[in-house]
Write an enzyme that holds these catalytic residues in place. Structure first.
Site, short mmCIF file in Angstrom:
data_model
loop_
_atom_site.label_atom_id
_atom_site.label_comp_id
_atom_site.label_asym_id
_atom_site.label_seq_id
_atom_site.Cartn_x
_atom_site.Cartn_y
_atom_site.Cartn_z
N GLU A 39 0.86 -1.03 0.06
CA GLU A 39 -0.14 -0.07 0.09
C GLU A 39 0.99 1.48 -0.04
OE1 GLU A 39 -2.97 0.10 -0.77
OE2 GLU A 39 -3.61 -1.89 -0.20
N TYR A 122 -6.74 6.26 3.75
CA TYR A 122 -6.92 5.25 2.58
C TYR A 122 -5.93 4.08 3.14
CZ TYR A 122 -5.57 1.97 -0.91
OH TYR A 122 -5.54 0.76 -1.48
N ASP A 140 -10.38 5.11 -2.28
CA ASP A 140 -8.94 5.81 -2.81
C ASP A 140 -9.67 6.59 -4.20
OD1 ASP A 140 -9.85 3.87 -4.84
OD2 ASP A 140 -7.70 3.42 -5.47
#
Length: 290
Positions: A39, A122, A140
């Site tokens: 991520e 996020y 997102d």
DNA sequence: GACGCGTGGAG
DNA sequence: TCTCCAAGCGT
């Protein structure tokens, strides 16, 4: 408006890409750490450029503690040309915090995740949902675009905000595993079909219920904020400095991008990198942070 | 809330 | 060639 979740789930089961962090072996081997690293790398960097670096990174640092015990300089070097090198520094710092505050285990709690360096709305929820399977809205830029079109009937999402989380919560099914799939599906649809420039509505599973499509695909006013010009920018100068620092243990200060056309900009770049913790100066030498 | 922050592929 | 843009975050 009909429910978005069922067609999203069906579409995702048929069309999801086989990405490393979605494979069972990856989860088994790296757990929440693998998802967390992926991520970080995916923040503003395309999937195809992330994959090889992710593999190399996790092979070298298979746990948060392994990374935390190494120098930030090594993290910045290994980050290579992924871009936004502050993320490498933040990821290293997050690893230190995980080692020191969470016994080396990536936390599952969204609040604890949000408290880590470099993790925002996020990434915190993406880790909680995709690594641990919990039920939270993950939003997102892809999801925001899908919701803007399908629900609000607008070509482009407005500025990010809390409303995005509420809106996503509104379409999540009660089932915990299904909710995770809907989160992933909204992102995937935005990445593959409901794209920013040329959406492929002909293959979109939501086309028949998409508010934007049904309104004739109107263009709305608030197009996304444009990126500043890169050529000749301070960012470009910073990038050039960092490229040199990655390639050597240290560089004499007066030799750092010595032929840069704008000397004031060169100095500004070096100073700002030091201020950001991406470089250290001592003894007339510049280097990555020890 | 708007801005600054890298890099390279696609159209 | 050049513009756009790609799973955001901290300030």
């Amino acid at each position: 408006m009909p429910e978005l979740a069922p067609p999203l789930i069906r579409w995702y089961r048929q069309n999801a890409r086989d990405l490393p962090w979605r494979r069972a072996e990856f989860r088994a081997r790296y757990g929440g750490w693998g998802v967390l690293v992926s991520e970080f790398m995916l923040q503003q960097t395309p999937v195809n450029r992330v994959i090889p670096h992710l593999d190399a990174w996790l092979t070298r640092w298979p746990t948060p503690t392994a990374l935390a015990d190494d120098a930030p300089a090594e993290a910045v070097r290994a980050w290579s040309t992924l871009g936004y090198p502050r993320r490498a520094l933040w990821l290293h710092q997050a690893a230190v915090e995980i080692r020191d505050r969470h016994d080396g285990v990536v936390p599952r709690d969204v609040g604890a995740l949000l408290a880590l360096t470099g993790i925002g709305d996020y990434t915190a929820r993406a880790v909680a949902v995709f690594a641990y399977g919990d039920r939270h809205p993950v939003v997102d830029t892809n999801t925001r675009r899908v919701l803007a079109r399908a629900v609000l009937g607008q070509a482009h999402p407005g500025a990010p905000g809390r409303r995005d989380l509420d809106r996503m919560s509104g379409i999540l099914p009660a089932s915990v595993p299904d909710a995770a799939v809907v989160n992933a599906a909204a992102m995937e649809l935005g990445a593959l079909v409901c794209t920013a420039r040329t959406p492929d509505c002909d293959v979109c599973p939501l086309a028949h219920m998409c508010a934007w499509r049904l309104a004739g695909s109107p263009d709305n006013a608030d197009a996304p904020r444009r990126q500043a010009r890169y050529e000749g920018s301070d960012r470009q100068a910073r990038g050039a400095v960092l490229r040199e620092l990655r390639a050597a243990a240290s560089v004499p200060l007066d030799e750092v991008i010595a032929d840069w056309p704008d000397p004031a900009q060169r100095d500004r770049a070096i100073d700002s990198l030091i201020a950001d913790g991406l470089a250290e100066a001592d003894d007339g030498m510049l280097r990555l942070p020890a």
